[in-house]
Motif scaffolding. Structure first.
Motif, PDB file in Angstrom:
ATOM      1  N   HIS A 190      61.129   2.944  -7.533  1.00 28.87           N
ATOM      2  CA  HIS A 190      60.139   2.924  -8.610  1.00 28.87           C
ATOM      3  C   HIS A 190      60.489   3.983  -9.671  1.00 28.87           C
ATOM      4  O   HIS A 190      61.005   5.055  -9.337  1.00 28.87           O
ATOM      5  CB  HIS A 190      58.748   3.211  -8.030  1.00 28.87           C
ATOM      6  N   PRO A 191      60.194   3.731 -10.953  1.00 27.57           N
ATOM      7  CA  PRO A 191      60.508   4.706 -12.003  1.00 27.57           C
ATOM      8  C   PRO A 191      59.827   6.059 -11.823  1.00 27.57           C
ATOM      9  O   PRO A 191      60.298   7.065 -12.375  1.00 27.57           O
ATOM     10  CB  PRO A 191      60.013   4.010 -13.289  1.00 27.57           C
ATOM     11  N   SER A 192      58.719   6.113 -11.072  1.00 24.94           N
ATOM     12  CA  SER A 192      58.012   7.382 -10.893  1.00 24.94           C
ATOM     13  C   SER A 192      58.481   8.166  -9.675  1.00 24.94           C
ATOM     14  O   SER A 192      57.967   9.260  -9.420  1.00 24.94           O
ATOM     15  CB  SER A 192      56.500   7.132 -10.761  1.00 24.94           C
ATOM     16  N   CYS A 193      59.448   7.641  -8.926  1.00 32.17           N
ATOM     17  CA  CYS A 193      59.933   8.353  -7.742  1.00 32.17           C
ATOM     18  C   CYS A 193      60.554   9.686  -8.136  1.00 32.17           C
ATOM     19  O   CYS A 193      61.263   9.777  -9.149  1.00 32.17           O
ATOM     20  CB  CYS A 193      60.967   7.511  -6.992  1.00 32.17           C
ATOM     21  N   ASP A 194      60.303  10.710  -7.336  1.00 35.32           N
ATOM     22  CA  ASP A 194      60.852  12.028  -7.622  1.00 35.32           C
ATOM     23  C   ASP A 194      62.370  12.031  -7.424  1.00 35.32           C
ATOM     24  O   ASP A 194      63.098  12.678  -8.164  1.00 35.32           O
ATOM     25  CB  ASP A 194      60.191  13.066  -6.710  1.00 35.32           C
ATOM     26  N   PHE A 195      62.844  11.312  -6.413  1.00 34.15           N
ATOM     27  CA  PHE A 195      64.279  11.229  -6.151  1.00 34.15           C
ATOM     28  C   PHE A 195      64.810   9.880  -6.611  1.00 34.15           C
ATOM     29  O   PHE A 195      64.286   8.834  -6.246  1.00 34.15           O
ATOM     30  CB  PHE A 195      64.566  11.418  -4.658  1.00 34.15           C
ATOM     31  N   ALA A 196      65.852   9.883  -7.410  1.00 41.08           N
ATOM     32  CA  ALA A 196      66.572   8.682  -7.855  1.00 41.08           C
ATOM     33  C   ALA A 196      65.651   7.588  -8.406  1.00 41.08           C
ATOM     34  O   ALA A 196      65.667   6.455  -7.933  1.00 41.08           O
ATOM     35  CB  ALA A 196      67.411   8.126  -6.705  1.00 41.08           C
ATOM     36  N   PRO A 197      64.843   7.885  -9.423  1.00 42.28           N
ATOM     37  CA  PRO A 197      63.991   6.840  -9.994  1.00 42.28           C
ATOM     38  C   PRO A 197      64.822   5.746 -10.661  1.00 42.28           C
ATOM     39  O   PRO A 197      65.893   5.997 -11.205  1.00 42.28           O
ATOM     40  CB  PRO A 197      63.163   7.614 -11.029  1.00 42.28           C
ATOM     41  N   SER A 198      64.308   4.517 -10.591  1.00 41.25           N
ATOM     42  CA  SER A 198      64.947   3.345 -11.219  1.00 41.25           C
ATOM     43  C   SER A 198      66.399   3.200 -10.785  1.00 41.25           C
ATOM     44  O   SER A 198      67.257   2.794 -11.577  1.00 41.25           O
ATOM     45  CB  SER A 198      64.855   3.441 -12.760  1.00 41.25           C
ATOM     46  N   THR A 199      66.688   3.494  -9.534  1.00 40.63           N
ATOM     47  CA  THR A 199      68.040   3.444  -8.996  1.00 40.63           C
ATOM     48  C   THR A 199      68.026   2.660  -7.691  1.00 40.63           C
ATOM     49  O   THR A 199      67.072   2.743  -6.917  1.00 40.63           O
ATOM     50  CB  THR A 199      68.571   4.870  -8.739  1.00 40.63           C
ATOM     51  N   TRP A 200      69.088   1.912  -7.441  1.00 38.68           N
ATOM     52  CA  TRP A 200      69.193   1.144  -6.201  1.00 38.68           C
ATOM     53  C   TRP A 200      69.584   2.071  -5.051  1.00 38.68           C
ATOM     54  O   TRP A 200      70.332   3.022  -5.232  1.00 38.68           O
ATOM     55  CB  TRP A 200      70.216   0.012  -6.357  1.00 38.68           C
ATOM     56  N   HIS A 201      69.052   1.752  -3.868  1.00 39.25           N
ATOM     57  CA  HIS A 201      69.257   2.634  -2.719  1.00 39.25           C
ATOM     58  C   HIS A 201      69.117   1.812  -1.440  1.00 39.25           C
ATOM     59  O   HIS A 201      68.474   0.764  -1.421  1.00 39.25           O
ATOM     60  CB  HIS A 201      68.216   3.748  -2.748  1.00 39.25           C
ATOM     61  N   TYR A 290      75.494   8.852  -2.724  1.00 36.31           N
ATOM     62  CA  TYR A 290      75.882   8.917  -1.316  1.00 36.31           C
ATOM     63  C   TYR A 290      75.761   7.560  -0.627  1.00 36.31           C
ATOM     64  O   TYR A 290      76.473   7.276   0.340  1.00 36.31           O
ATOM     65  CB  TYR A 290      75.100  10.007  -0.575  1.00 36.31           C
ATOM     66  N   THR A 291      74.897   6.689  -1.156  1.00 35.60           N
ATOM     67  CA  THR A 291      74.829   5.318  -0.626  1.00 35.60           C
ATOM     68  C   THR A 291      76.088   4.554  -0.994  1.00 35.60           C
ATOM     69  O   THR A 291      76.655   3.828  -0.166  1.00 35.60           O
ATOM     70  CB  THR A 291      73.581   4.598  -1.174  1.00 35.60           C
ATOM     71  N   ARG A 292      76.553   4.693  -2.229  1.00 37.11           N
ATOM     72  CA  ARG A 292      77.797   4.030  -2.633  1.00 37.11           C
ATOM     73  C   ARG A 292      78.966   4.511  -1.764  1.00 37.11           C
ATOM     74  O   ARG A 292      79.777   3.701  -1.295  1.00 37.11           O
ATOM     75  CB  ARG A 292      78.086   4.315  -4.107  1.00 37.11           C
ATOM     76  N   ALA A 293      79.043   5.840  -1.561  1.00 35.26           N
ATOM     77  CA  ALA A 293      80.120   6.379  -0.731  1.00 35.26           C
ATOM     78  C   ALA A 293      80.025   5.875   0.699  1.00 35.26           C
ATOM     79  O   ALA A 293      81.038   5.521   1.326  1.00 35.26           O
ATOM     80  CB  ALA A 293      80.077   7.907  -0.755  1.00 35.26           C
ATOM     81  N   ALA A 294      78.811   5.816   1.229  1.00 37.26           N
ATOM     82  CA  ALA A 294      78.631   5.342   2.600  1.00 37.26           C
ATOM     83  C   ALA A 294      79.029   3.877   2.741  1.00 37.26           C
ATOM     84  O   ALA A 294      79.683   3.490   3.726  1.00 37.26           O
ATOM     85  CB  ALA A 294      77.177   5.540   3.029  1.00 37.26           C
ATOM     86  N   LEU A 295      78.665   3.048   1.770  1.00 31.36           N
ATOM     87  CA  LEU A 295      79.014   1.626   1.848  1.00 31.36           C
ATOM     88  C   LEU A 295      80.529   1.432   1.801  1.00 31.36           C
ATOM     89  O   LEU A 295      81.079   0.583   2.517  1.00 31.36           O
ATOM     90  CB  LEU A 295      78.340   0.863   0.703  1.00 31.36           C
ATOM     91  N   ALA A 296      81.207   2.235   0.974  1.00 29.05           N
ATOM     92  CA  ALA A 296      82.670   2.141   0.916  1.00 29.05           C
ATOM     93  C   ALA A 296      83.280   2.563   2.254  1.00 29.05           C
ATOM     94  O   ALA A 296      84.239   1.944   2.735  1.00 29.05           O
ATOM     95  CB  ALA A 296      83.200   3.011  -0.218  1.00 29.05           C
TER      96      ALA A 296
END
Length: 311
Positions: A190-201, A290-296
């Motif tokens: 969600h855009p209001s998230c404190d960590f990584a707003p508007s970002t896929w995770h 870190y999600t991108r790195a983990a998926l790789a």
């Protein structure tokens, strides 16, 4: 607010916690807005009502754990003041963690504020009065004389630290690595998230009083309506993460289910606005690093990665 008497009064119906960090900042909780609750949409000290059979000390420990997964040893009574249905007992203590790493289950977020910022916040009146009293009664001690010396302010005593110089415990989190037809499940924060707003995770969260596999299974059910037996989760990757500007490192465990059921649904729209399966060779650009790195690493069969630690 009055100085705290040692004995409990039956008129005490609620408790809150005045937590201070090593920089002299106060931890506040942003309450939900537009809800039929007491004092919606304002910053307040974390806490809640006393349940039948509880002592105030038990209540504040339970509320901190339920609201944010916080365990703060060494809390001591500080003051008592009027509340919604009786008196509120305030406990004070020391916590030097990272609010953005908390698993917030009630309200919007937690954040540290210094005393100079407090007058500009929309704040619950009782919390504002309590903080003002704390500022008035906390003595300021002069630092040792010398160039550039500044006053130091005593805070509640720190709880015992782990052995070893500079030891900082890592926050533990669990993530679901769910693949279907060569695509992986990701959620748009969600855009209001404190960590990584508007970002896929990746789906996941911080561990509460549970194992990491139990955490992943619980988060899958709470966030997306997926049914997974913790026993059917196998570890596929571990990431040790230090976010830019973060004070607490995090250990993130990625688990893949051997079997699961359900269709991903948005069940916590204030945290995640969409679920989507992304092809492994066409991941979104706005993906948590870190999600991108983990998926790789998972695709390459690498069991471990480090992100944010530098050289």
């Amino acid at each position: 607010m009055t100085s705290e008497p040692p004995a409990r009064s039956d008129s005490v119906t609620a408790v809150d916690a005045l937590l201070v960090n090593s920089r002299g900042q106060y931890l506040l909780h942003l309450r939900d807005a537009n809800k039929d609750i007491w004092q919606p949409g304002v910053w307040a000290l974390p806490g809640g009502g006393i349940e039948p059979g509880e002592e105030p000390e038990q209540t504040i420990a339970r509320e901190l754990l339920e609201e944010a997964g916080l365990v703060v040893p060494g809390l001591v009574p500080f003051a008592t003041g009027p509340g919604q249905h009786g008196l509120v007992r305030t406990f004070t203590g020391f916590w030097d963690g990272d609010p953005s790493a908390l698993h917030v289950t009630e309200g919007i977020m937690f954040h540290f504020f210094d005393a100079a910022t407090l007058p500009y916040l929309s704040m619950a009146p009782g919390s504002r009065e309590c903080l003002a009293q704390y500022e008035r009664t906390r003595p300021v001690l002069p630092a040792a004389p010398g160039p550039g010396s500044v006053p130091t302010v005593p805070h509640p005593p720190r709880p015992p630290r782990p052995s070893g110089s500079g030891a900082v415990p890592s926050v533990v989190g669990g993530h679901l690595h769910l693949e279907r037809d060569g695509a992986v499940l990701l959620g748009l924060r969600h855009p209001s998230c404190d960590f990584a707003p508007s970002t896929w995770h990746a789906l996941g969260g911080h561990c509460e009083s549970e194992s990491v596999r139990a955490c992943v299974a619980r988060e899958a059910a709470e966030e997306a309506g997926l049914r997974i037996d913790p026993a059917d989760l196998r570890l596929v990757h571990t990431a040790h993460v230090l976010d830019p500007g973060g004070s607490r490192p995090r250990l993130q465990f990625f688990f893949a289910p051997t079997r699961w059921s359900g269709t991903p649904r948005v069940l916590e729209p204030d945290r995640c606005t969409a679920w989507r399966f992304w092809p492994r060779d066409a991941l979104p650009g706005d993906l948590v690093p870190y999600t991108r790195a983990a998926l790789a690493c998972i695709a390459a069969g690498e069991p471990y990665s480090e992100t944010g630690w530098g050289s």
